[in-house]
Design a protein around this motif. Sequence first.
Motif, PDB file in Angstrom:
ATOM      1  N   LEU A   1     -25.009  -7.173  11.564  1.00 48.41           N
ATOM      2  CA  LEU A   1     -24.219  -5.958  11.839  1.00 48.41           C
ATOM      3  C   LEU A   1     -24.262  -5.020  10.631  1.00 48.41           C
ATOM      4  N   MET A   2     -24.000  -5.582   9.477  1.00 47.10           N
ATOM      5  CA  MET A   2     -23.931  -4.750   8.266  1.00 47.10           C
ATOM      6  C   MET A   2     -25.287  -4.138   7.935  1.00 47.10           C
ATOM      7  N   SER A   3     -26.337  -4.911   8.110  1.00 51.41           N
ATOM      8  CA  SER A   3     -27.681  -4.418   7.766  1.00 51.41           C
ATOM      9  C   SER A   3     -28.117  -3.295   8.698  1.00 51.41           C
ATOM     10  N   ALA A   4     -27.570  -3.277   9.923  1.00 51.83           N
ATOM     11  CA  ALA A   4     -27.990  -2.256  10.896  1.00 51.83           C
ATOM     12  C   ALA A   4     -27.283  -0.912  10.649  1.00 51.83           C
ATOM     13  N   LEU A   5     -26.273  -0.922   9.775  1.00 53.11           N
ATOM     14  CA  LEU A   5     -25.515   0.317   9.544  1.00 53.11           C
ATOM     15  C   LEU A   5     -26.277   1.238   8.587  1.00 53.11           C
ATOM     16  N   ALA A   6     -26.335   2.507   8.946  1.00 59.40           N
ATOM     17  CA  ALA A   6     -27.042   3.470   8.094  1.00 59.40           C
ATOM     18  C   ALA A   6     -26.072   4.306   7.267  1.00 59.40           C
ATOM     19  N   LEU A   7     -24.833   4.457   7.739  1.00 58.33           N
ATOM     20  CA  LEU A   7     -23.880   5.329   7.039  1.00 58.33           C
ATOM     21  C   LEU A   7     -22.888   4.545   6.180  1.00 58.33           C
ATOM     22  N   PHE A   8     -22.507   3.367   6.616  1.00 59.56           N
ATOM     23  CA  PHE A   8     -21.568   2.550   5.835  1.00 59.56           C
ATOM     24  C   PHE A   8     -22.326   1.890   4.690  1.00 59.56           C
ATOM     25  N   GLY A   9     -21.886   2.108   3.478  1.00 56.95           N
ATOM     26  CA  GLY A   9     -22.501   1.445   2.329  1.00 56.95           C
ATOM     27  C   GLY A   9     -22.013   0.011   2.222  1.00 56.95           C
ATOM     28  N   LEU A  10     -22.837  -0.855   1.657  1.00 63.36           N
ATOM     29  CA  LEU A  10     -22.432  -2.240   1.409  1.00 63.36           C
ATOM     30  C   LEU A  10     -21.898  -2.273  -0.017  1.00 63.36           C
ATOM     31  N   GLY A  11     -20.607  -2.190  -0.164  1.00 64.79           N
ATOM     32  CA  GLY A  11     -20.070  -2.096  -1.527  1.00 64.79           C
ATOM     33  C   GLY A  11     -18.600  -2.468  -1.559  1.00 64.79           C
ATOM     34  N   TYR A  12     -18.192  -3.073  -2.705  1.00 65.62           N
ATOM     35  CA  TYR A  12     -16.812  -3.535  -2.857  1.00 65.62           C
ATOM     36  C   TYR A  12     -15.942  -2.463  -3.456  1.00 65.62           C
ATOM     37  N   SER A  13     -15.393  -1.622  -2.707  1.00 66.60           N
ATOM     38  CA  SER A  13     -14.307  -0.791  -3.184  1.00 66.60           C
ATOM     39  C   SER A  13     -13.778  -0.016  -1.985  1.00 66.60           C
ATOM     40  N   TRP A  14     -12.937   0.930  -2.265  1.00 64.84           N
ATOM     41  CA  TRP A  14     -12.381   1.763  -1.196  1.00 64.84           C
ATOM     42  C   TRP A  14     -11.714   2.959  -1.843  1.00 64.84           C
ATOM     43  N   GLY A  15     -11.317   3.926  -1.008  1.00 60.62           N
ATOM     44  CA  GLY A  15     -10.623   5.108  -1.536  1.00 60.62           C
ATOM     45  C   GLY A  15     -11.557   6.244  -1.911  1.00 60.62           C
ATOM     46  N   GLY A  16     -12.868   5.994  -1.960  1.00 61.82           N
ATOM     47  CA  GLY A  16     -13.817   7.052  -2.262  1.00 61.82           C
ATOM     48  C   GLY A  16     -14.107   7.890  -1.028  1.00 61.82           C
ATOM     49  N   PHE A  17     -15.005   8.869  -1.181  1.00 59.60           N
ATOM     50  CA  PHE A  17     -15.298   9.773  -0.055  1.00 59.60           C
ATOM     51  C   PHE A  17     -16.257   9.181   0.946  1.00 59.60           C
ATOM     52  N   GLU A  18     -16.797   7.976   0.644  1.00 64.13           N
ATOM     53  CA  GLU A  18     -17.841   7.410   1.490  1.00 64.13           C
ATOM     54  C   GLU A  18     -17.361   6.146   2.206  1.00 64.13           C
ATOM     55  N   SER A  19     -17.932   5.910   3.384  1.00 64.08           N
ATOM     56  CA  SER A  19     -17.539   4.734   4.160  1.00 64.08           C
ATOM     57  C   SER A  19     -18.252   3.491   3.643  1.00 64.08           C
ATOM     58  N   LEU A  20     -17.545   2.368   3.699  1.00 65.19           N
ATOM     59  CA  LEU A  20     -18.055   1.107   3.152  1.00 65.19           C
ATOM     60  C   LEU A  20     -17.708  -0.036   4.096  1.00 65.19           C
ATOM     61  N   VAL A  21     -18.526  -1.092   4.028  1.00 69.84           N
ATOM     62  CA  VAL A  21     -18.238  -2.295   4.812  1.00 69.84           C
ATOM     63  C   VAL A  21     -18.451  -3.520   3.930  1.00 69.84           C
ATOM     64  N   THR A  22     -17.582  -4.515   4.104  1.00 73.17           N
ATOM     65  CA  THR A  22     -17.767  -5.797   3.407  1.00 73.17           C
ATOM     66  C   THR A  22     -17.509  -6.916   4.411  1.00 73.17           C
ATOM     67  N   HIS A  23     -18.082  -8.073   4.136  1.00 71.13           N
ATOM     68  CA  HIS A  23     -17.852  -9.273   4.958  1.00 71.13           C
ATOM     69  C   HIS A  23     -16.915 -10.165   4.169  1.00 71.13           C
ATOM     70  N   GLU A  24     -15.756 -10.496   4.712  1.00 69.61           N
ATOM     71  CA  GLU A  24     -14.702 -11.097   3.895  1.00 69.61           C
ATOM     72  C   GLU A  24     -14.314 -12.511   4.296  1.00 69.61           C
TER      73      GLU A  24
ATOM     74  N   TRP B   1     -25.258  -7.132  16.046  1.00 69.93           N
ATOM     75  CA  TRP B   1     -24.377  -8.306  16.109  1.00 69.93           C
ATOM     76  C   TRP B   1     -24.667  -9.082  17.400  1.00 69.93           C
ATOM     77  N   GLY B   2     -24.705  -8.354  18.527  1.00 72.69           N
ATOM     78  CA  GLY B   2     -24.971  -8.995  19.827  1.00 72.69           C
ATOM     79  C   GLY B   2     -26.339  -9.661  19.839  1.00 72.69           C
ATOM     80  N   ALA B   3     -27.348  -8.951  19.299  1.00 73.87           N
ATOM     81  CA  ALA B   3     -28.716  -9.503  19.297  1.00 73.87           C
ATOM     82  C   ALA B   3     -28.770 -10.775  18.451  1.00 73.87           C
ATOM     83  N   ALA B   4     -28.031 -10.786  17.343  1.00 74.70           N
ATOM     84  CA  ALA B   4     -28.058 -11.967  16.454  1.00 74.70           C
ATOM     85  C   ALA B   4     -27.426 -13.182  17.117  1.00 74.70           C
ATOM     86  N   LEU B   5     -26.528 -12.952  18.030  1.00 72.10           N
ATOM     87  CA  LEU B   5     -25.816 -14.076  18.656  1.00 72.10           C
ATOM     88  C   LEU B   5     -26.471 -14.530  19.970  1.00 72.10           C
ATOM     89  N   SER B   6     -27.435 -13.728  20.474  1.00 69.14           N
ATOM     90  CA  SER B   6     -27.986 -14.074  21.799  1.00 69.14           C
ATOM     91  C   SER B   6     -29.180 -15.020  21.647  1.00 69.14           C
TER      92      SER B   6
END
Length: 390
Positions: free
Chosen positions: A321-344, A385-390
């Motif tokens: 799921l995370m690798s398929a995202l083009a706009l969400f950065g993979l990074g540990y923080s928040w509050g900045g102007f950019e969208s981010l995703v983490t696996h927790e 995500w769906g493709a990875a689970l099928s």
Amino acid sequence: MTDPTDRTRLIASATRRGRGRRPVAPPVERASTLLNDAPGAMRDESQGPVYGIEDLSAARELRTLLAGLEGAADAWLVPSGLAAVTVPLTALARPGDEVLTTDALYGPSRRFLRRHMGTRGVTTAFHAAAATTDGILAALTDRTRVLLIESPASLTFEMLDVPALAAACRARGVLTVMDNTWGAGLAFRPLAHGVDVSVQAVTKYVAGHSDLLMGSIAVSDPAVGRPIAETLEDLGWRVAPDDAWLALRGLRTLPLRYREQARSARIVADWLLGRPEVATVVYPALPGSPGYELWTRDYDGAASIFGLVMNGGDEAAAHALMSALALFGLGYSWGGFESLVTHETGQLAGRNSPPALAGELLRLHIGLEDPADLIADLERGLAAWGAALS
Ligand SMILES: Cc1ncc(COP(=O)(O)O)c(C=O)c1O
């Protein structure tokens, strides 16, 4: 004229400063050494700082504005949000004391309590992340010196009844320190709700541009502030003038960024709730989410970060799921102007009682992009995500 709102005051403090032709922004004063006109002036504190370890112009203005936002008598700047948590605990707890805090505490704050305070005679007790006010108060002992509050808590976003806890602790002589990074000193004012020390990671929403680290510590009672100021002086910690200048620039637009990002976060969260891959969204500003009633009662706005609990899945699917995202950065923080995703999911293992969730846990931070584009991005992620689970 009625009192200007925070939004206006943060701007007016720049544009109504001084007289004559002048830049809107204060100068960046980079200095260790400050020169004097005469030997007799060298220790004259009425002429401003005598050495660069005291805050210079941008830091002084930032402190003043943050103290104003927090309704504080004074505020101090420290080199990171983590330091904003560790300095008051260092200052206020003595060997033999205990700190009580949530099992869902920000991981590095927890590590500090175990590794640093633990080896210096200060013990930590943890209450359950979803504990009631009565449950938390029942965990206070004669040794409890500080209740460290994080509300909403990290990753699982449990909300606490802060005014009730603060009042009960004050009555028992227990100090309260609150990590209010989520409220950004804007949507929630801990000091007005009876908390003794309000701290936040300025790194996040105040700085707002993911380009510096800083923390702030605010107090209303000088008796609580004195040991904190002395600890900072003793440890020799100050923030860099350039960082203070950047954080001050971020602060001017904090109210607008914070509000707009929360608006987008709500749009994205609502969309995610309608998706079959998603079990739940943990976001106190979302009707039906745990803590929504407390958020409605106490908060005037929301951060743009929430937990995404998937329906089952595994780490490989989360990574797809995370690798398929083009706009969400993979990074540990928040509050900045950019969208981010983490696996927790893995982070929860560090708790005494990890919560039983329906599936993998992701954390989304929503930035200033168009929410429609973020939703299209997440649609791609969910397909992967769906493709990875099928
Ligand atoms: C709740 C909370 N408090 C404190 C911090 C620490 O901030 P910093 O990264 O500036 O040390 C973070 C950082 O993620 C956080 O999430």
